[in-house]
Design a protein around this motif. Structure first.
Motif, short mmCIF file in Angstrom:
data_model
loop_
_atom_site.label_atom_id
_atom_site.label_comp_id
_atom_site.label_asym_id
_atom_site.label_seq_id
_atom_site.Cartn_x
_atom_site.Cartn_y
_atom_site.Cartn_z
N PRO A 112 27.58 55.60 57.05
CA PRO A 112 28.01 56.49 55.97
C PRO A 112 29.53 56.67 56.02
N SER A 113 30.17 56.49 54.89
CA SER A 113 31.63 56.60 54.88
C SER A 113 32.09 57.32 53.61
N ILE A 114 33.40 57.54 53.54
CA ILE A 114 33.98 58.21 52.38
C ILE A 114 33.77 57.41 51.10
N HIS A 115 33.54 56.12 51.26
CA HIS A 115 33.31 55.24 50.11
C HIS A 115 31.84 54.90 49.92
N GLY A 116 30.96 55.66 50.56
CA GLY A 116 29.53 55.37 50.50
C GLY A 116 29.10 54.56 51.71
N SER A 117 27.86 54.14 51.71
CA SER A 117 27.33 53.39 52.84
C SER A 117 28.02 52.02 52.93
N THR A 118 28.46 51.66 54.12
CA THR A 118 29.16 50.39 54.30
C THR A 118 28.73 49.75 55.61
N MET A 119 28.75 48.44 55.66
CA MET A 119 28.41 47.75 56.90
C MET A 119 29.56 47.89 57.89
N GLY A 120 29.23 48.25 59.10
CA GLY A 120 30.25 48.41 60.12
C GLY A 120 29.68 48.13 61.50
N VAL A 121 30.45 48.43 62.49
CA VAL A 121 30.07 48.14 63.88
C VAL A 121 29.96 49.45 64.65
N LYS A 122 28.80 49.61 65.31
CA LYS A 122 28.61 50.73 66.22
C LYS A 122 28.73 50.21 67.65
N LEU A 123 29.37 50.99 68.48
CA LEU A 123 29.43 50.66 69.90
C LEU A 123 28.37 51.48 70.62
N GLU A 124 27.58 50.80 71.46
CA GLU A 124 26.48 51.47 72.14
C GLU A 124 26.48 51.11 73.62
N GLN A 125 26.00 52.04 74.42
CA GLN A 125 25.69 51.78 75.81
C GLN A 125 24.18 51.79 75.96
N PHE A 126 23.67 50.95 76.83
CA PHE A 126 22.24 50.86 77.04
C PHE A 126 21.87 51.34 78.43
N ILE A 127 20.71 51.91 78.53
CA ILE A 127 20.27 52.47 79.80
C ILE A 127 20.19 51.40 80.87
N PHE A 128 19.86 50.17 80.48
CA PHE A 128 19.71 49.11 81.47
C PHE A 128 21.05 48.57 81.98
N ASP A 129 22.17 49.02 81.42
CA ASP A 129 23.48 48.62 81.95
C ASP A 129 23.61 49.01 83.43
N ALA A 130 22.87 50.04 83.82
CA ALA A 130 22.95 50.52 85.20
C ALA A 130 22.32 49.56 86.19
N PHE A 131 21.45 48.67 85.72
CA PHE A 131 20.72 47.81 86.65
C PHE A 131 21.66 46.89 87.44
N ALA A 132 22.81 46.58 86.84
CA ALA A 132 23.76 45.70 87.53
C ALA A 132 24.32 46.34 88.80
N TYR A 133 24.19 47.66 88.92
CA TYR A 133 24.75 48.37 90.07
C TYR A 133 23.70 48.68 91.14
N THR A 134 22.45 48.39 90.87
CA THR A 134 21.41 48.81 91.80
C THR A 134 21.35 47.92 93.03
N PRO A 135 21.21 48.50 94.21
CA PRO A 135 21.08 47.69 95.43
C PRO A 135 19.69 47.08 95.58
N SER A 136 18.70 47.65 94.90
CA SER A 136 17.33 47.15 95.00
C SER A 136 16.55 47.57 93.76
N MET A 137 15.67 46.67 93.32
CA MET A 137 14.92 46.94 92.08
C MET A 137 13.56 46.27 92.14
N ALA A 138 12.58 46.89 91.52
CA ALA A 138 11.23 46.32 91.44
C ALA A 138 10.74 46.42 90.01
N LEU A 139 9.94 45.43 89.60
CA LEU A 139 9.31 45.44 88.28
C LEU A 139 7.81 45.65 88.45
N PHE A 140 7.24 46.38 87.53
CA PHE A 140 5.82 46.76 87.56
C PHE A 140 5.21 46.37 86.23
#
Length: 444
Positions: free
Chosen positions: A331-359
């Motif tokens: 949503p913008s001053i000129h109406g709805s327009t295509m743009g870019v949102k920046l997001e962080q994801f919860i799984f970004d933290a997995f790169a820092y984990t010393p140990s991980m298991a999948l179930f």
């Protein structure tokens, strides 16, 4: 990554698993607040059409109440209930409505003091050429910073200290848009503690031949199968077979909008590649040795963390933030327009984990996402409702109950209140020899 690195599919709820709840825990919800449709609907308040008319938040609150009860019953000689604290992340756009929703429903039977709301942050939206999008003449358009914003939000809200003060040691994290989420799952917690890892994630398998899609070792959903209920009739066994066959049709397609787990380099950490960042040819690539998708373990936002790791990663991501790009209508001053949102994801933290298991969990038992409005091809309120009704119908029949129905059984079913059973347990005394008409809610 091989199947050997994945835990076998959901075991029976065991006494020792439930007793782990007595170690103080907290359980957090990660928001996914909007449905992809014209109206700005809040998903937490959504009635997906169950016979009870319950919202997603009510289902989750009642599952918490049920686990608290099971934990109290498992305590030797004790009937005291240790409350599971529920931390609910909102955004500046949903916070007030979420709080009022809980207040108007009297917190669904939970104590007011065991629910804490906190807000995630926002990030500016930019155009494709890198310019800020203006919401008004003097205000930059902003959007929530993604579910990965929870780490910064926990730190800035001092909730990590709050958890430590409450004696919390483990944090269960999930997305509200999953109608079948097993909040505070004792089996998952027991597995997590047994493995002694810093993080864990439930996964569901993508795509595969029906006969080989799920490896079901002893102690899986067959705990509710005809093998465990030899006294049920031939007709009941037929109904179970119909429902089970319908479940087998619940297969993920390679381009499903979920991330997949990968291993970064030989011996590297497990992490997630989001569907929007995975090349379509790689998403469909087959492992020739197994006949399955090469990247077959879907990330469905069902995670477990130690509090120590959350403290570590909150500081690490503050210094080394990771952002993902998503093209959206802004949503913008000129109406709805295509743009870019920046997001962080919860799984970004997995790169820092010393140990991980999948179930590995069964998709048909634990993953019924609501991402689109009815009328879409998948992940709708209707599809989530049917998954719940079919699963609960199977529980009833396996427990010795009978079903009557005026439409084909695979199009309807019964609903069991989470207050009566968490995952199909303790239903024999309620269902054996009784007849229930579908659709209806079973509650005692």
């Amino acid at each position: 990554m091989t199947a050997g690195s994945i835990c076998g599919v959901g075991r029976v709820l065991e006494r020792k698993d439930v007793k782990e709840i007595e170690i103080k825990e907290c359980w957090m919800f990660v928001p996914n607040m909007h449905i992809s449709c014209g109206a700005n609907l809040f998903i937490f308040a959504l009635d997906i059409g169950l016979p009870s008319g319950k919202s997603l938040f009510q289902l989750q609150a009642e599952r918490i109440l049920c686990v608290q009860k099971l934990a109290a019953q498992s305590a030797d000689g004790s009937s005291s209930v240790i409350p599971i604290h529920w931390y609910i992340m909102t955004s500046p756009f949903t916070d007030e409505a979420t709080r009022k929703f809980f207040e108007s429903r009297k917190y669904f039977g939970l104590d007011v003091g065991q629910v804490t709301f906190f807000q995630q942050g926002t990030l500016p939206c930019v155009s494709r050429d890198g310019r800020f999008i203006m919401e008004t003449a003097c205000k930059v358009a902003k959007a929530p910073d993604g579910n990965g914003g929870l780490y910064a939000a926990l730190k800035s809200s001092k909730l990590l200290e709050d958890m430590a003060m409450r004696g919390v040691r483990y944090v269960d994290c999930y997305g509200v848009d999953n109608a079948q989420v097993r909040v505070a799952d004792p089996t998952f917690l027991g597995y997590f503690i047994d493995k002694g890892v810093a993080t864990a994630a439930k996964v569901v398998r993508k795509n595969g031949p029906p006969e080989h899609s799920f490896h079901r070792p002893a102690g899986t959903w067959r705990q509710h199968s005809t093998r465990k209920c030899p006294a049920i009739s031939k007709a009941q066994k037929t109904v179970l077979a119909i429902l089970t066959e319908r479940f087998r049709l619940v297969q993920a397609y390679p381009q499903e909008k979920v991330g997949v787990f990968v291993q970064r380099g030989r011996g590297g950490p497990l992490t997630v590649v989001e569907y929007s960042e995975l090349d379509s040819s790689m998403a469909s690539e087959i492992n020739q040795s197994t006949g399955r998708l090469r990247f077959c373990w879907s990330n469905v936002c069902l995670h477990m963390f130690t509090l120590d790791f959350l403290n570590q990663v909150a500081h690490a991501l503050e210094k080394d933030s990771i952002y993902h790009i998503a093209e959206k209508k802004i949503p913008s001053i000129h109406g709805s327009t295509m743009g870019v949102k920046l997001e962080q994801f919860i799984f970004d933290a997995f790169a820092y984990t010393p140990s991980m298991a999948l179930f590995e969990a069964l998709r048909e038992e634990e993953f019924a996402p609501v991402k689109n409005a009815n009328g879409a091809s998948y992940d709708t309120p209707d599809s989530a409702r049917l998954m719940i009704l079919r699963l609960h119908s199977r529980w009833v029949v396996a427990a010795g109950g009978f079903l009557t129905h005026s439409v084909p059984l695979y199009l309807t079913g019964v609903e069991i209140s989470p207050l009566s059973s968490y995952a199909g347990e303790n239903l024999e005394s309620i269902c054996r020899g009784r007849t229930f008409h579908a659709p209806s809610e079973i509650t005692f």
